[in-house]
Motif scaffolding. Structure first.
Motif, PDB file in Angstrom:
ATOM      1  N   CYS A 245      19.313  -9.053 -30.942  1.00 11.62           N
ATOM      2  CA  CYS A 245      18.984 -10.456 -31.222  1.00 11.62           C
ATOM      3  C   CYS A 245      18.622 -11.213 -29.954  1.00 11.62           C
TER       4      CYS A 245
ATOM      5  N   LEU B  24      19.814 -14.018 -40.291  1.00 16.78           N
ATOM      6  CA  LEU B  24      21.061 -13.269 -40.169  1.00 16.78           C
ATOM      7  C   LEU B  24      21.982 -13.542 -41.355  1.00 16.78           C
TER       8      LEU B  24
ATOM      9  N   LEU C 217      25.763 -12.123 -41.658  1.00 14.89           N
ATOM     10  CA  LEU C 217      26.686 -11.271 -40.924  1.00 14.89           C
ATOM     11  C   LEU C 217      28.127 -11.537 -41.330  1.00 14.89           C
TER      12      LEU C 217
END
Length: 431
Positions: free
Chosen positions: A367, A377, A379
């Motif tokens: 990233c 993203l 996550l």
């Protein structure tokens, strides 16, 4: 953004937190607020002109966990050779060079194969001994992959089996639901198992790959632009794309691929999904099959057959304008794959969506090198949970028209929401 345990970045909206609410009213509200940001964004992303899916070992782990089982690990093994110390030392150095951290079983085999090739020149007897040891360990690895498949296909608890199969189908259908004007979903995977193929069979998705043939499918370099069309009855004109078709490329090979050194061909063997460990088509000397993957640190994939074709397929599918790639369970530990991703991101109109259960140094390093506006993203244990993702954040598969219409009806009814944190119940009449 900060790297906290749970976080997402979709478009201009970001969120990060060390914890999410426990199941209850607060959790329901949290999921509803996150859905307003994530689902519309993913719906738009999934209808990009060129959509690709990159699947890593974390995907198989998620499906196996849903089924109540476990997936094959990639940790190192003891080869039992006289060269183990040197092999492990070389594997550790290679893993460090690729930014992977600790070496895994792939690094070990790559290093062991380098030793084996050298021994063929200097000491043929020692080479034969090492080959037997490598065959034994690789066969054990193959059998462990089949065991993972069996834990998914034959889960002992019916509810868990239904959940695993539902999640697998819904995930693939959400990605594969493309309008007729869009190119087919192209799935790339570094896995050796056949979980994706199993999911496509369950969902009724047809797979286009480079293999041709019914009884003994043969890998062909020429079968790239093949597709499936149909002629609508009573209508003259150009044929239309058939629904429910995906392309599949297995970048590291597959447990059912076999290389014939005499003919120089690769065939797909008739090993069923979740086959027993003593299946007759399992290779007795797997070191001679296509599972001998290249060493990415030396760019062997640009010259070795069939890897040259496979990686060119990935580069051709992703490195073009208006291309999107969604990753799930991929650990960003393969330089040969990462290089293609970075090349893709040099095109301003491309985008990558990263879905990962954990946040490690490899993901952070990737990233850090990518332009923030081109990276979305999802996550952490909440947002990357396959069950939570499919139930709450993934767009509804467009191919599932009946359920889609049912969702529209329920959306307009003032009913109390069910808890997204609970497992999906089995359908009525399920065993």
């Amino acid at each position: 953004m900060e790297w906290k345990k749970h976080c997402y970045r979709v478009g201009a909206q970001e969120f990060e937190a060390d914890a999410v609410p426990t199941p209850g009213p607060d959790y329901d509200q949290f999921v509803a607020d996150a859905r307003k940001a994530i689902e519309p964004w993913l719906s738009a992303v999934f209808q990009a002109e060129h959509l690709n899916l990159l699947i890593g070992s974390g995907f198989t782990t998620a499906i196996a966990y849903a089924a109540g089982g476990s997936a094959t690990g990639m940790s190192k093994v003891t080869l039992g050779s006289a060269y183990d110390a040197k092999i492990d030392e070389h594997a550790a150095a290679a893993a460090k060079k690729m930014g992977r951290g600790s070496a895994n079983i792939e690094d070990q085999f790559r290093s062991a194969l380098a030793v084996y090739e050298g021994l063929l020149v200097t000491d043929e007897g020692a080479a034969t001994t090492l080959k037997k040891q490598l065959d034994s360990q690789l066969l054990t690895f193959l059998k462990s992959l089949l065991e993972s498949e069996r834990q998914i296909a034959a889960a002992t608890i019916p509810e868990k089996l239904w959940l695993a199969e539902t999640l697998l189908q819904s995930f693939l259908l959400s990605c594969a639901s493309r309008t007729a004007s869009r190119e087919r979903l192209h799935v790339f995977t570094t896995n050796y198992d056949r979980v994706i193929e199993h999911g496509c069979d369950l969902a009724g998705l047809r797979i286009i790959d480079r293999f041709v043939g019914a009884l003994n499918p043969l890998f062909r370099s020429s079968r790239v632009e093949v597709d499936i069309h149909y002629n609508p009855p009573g209508i003259r004109g150009e044929p239309r794309f058939m629904e429910g078709v995906v392309r599949l490329t297995k970048l590291h090979g597959s447990l059912d691929w076999s290389y014939d050194s005499d003919l120089g061909t690769i065939r797909r063997l008739g090993i069923p999904f979740a086959a027993p460990s003593d299946h007759t088509d399992l290779p007795k000397e797997p070191i001679d099959t296509v599972m001998i993957y290249p060493n990415p640190a030396k760019d062997v994939e640009t010259t070795a057959y069939p890897y040259a074709e496979l990686f060119r397929d990935m580069a051709a599918a992703t490195c073009r304008p208006n291309s999107v790639i969604v990753t799930y369970g991929y650990g960003f530990g393969d330089d040969h794959v990462n290089r293609i991703l970075f090349d893709m991101l040099t095109i301003p109109s491309t985008h990558i969506v990263i879905i990962a259960f954990g946040i490690d140094d490899r993901l952070k390093a990737f990233c850090a090198r990518a332009r923030e506006a081109q990276v979305s993203l999802l996550l952490g244990p909440h947002f990357a949970s396959l069950e939570v993702l499919v139930q709450n954040y993934f767009p509804k598969p467009a191919l599932d028209y009946i359920t889609g219409r049912l969702t529209d009806v329920l959306r307009h009814r003032p009913a109390a929401p069910t808890s997204p944190g609970t497992a999906m119940p089995p359908p009525a009449g399920a065993a």
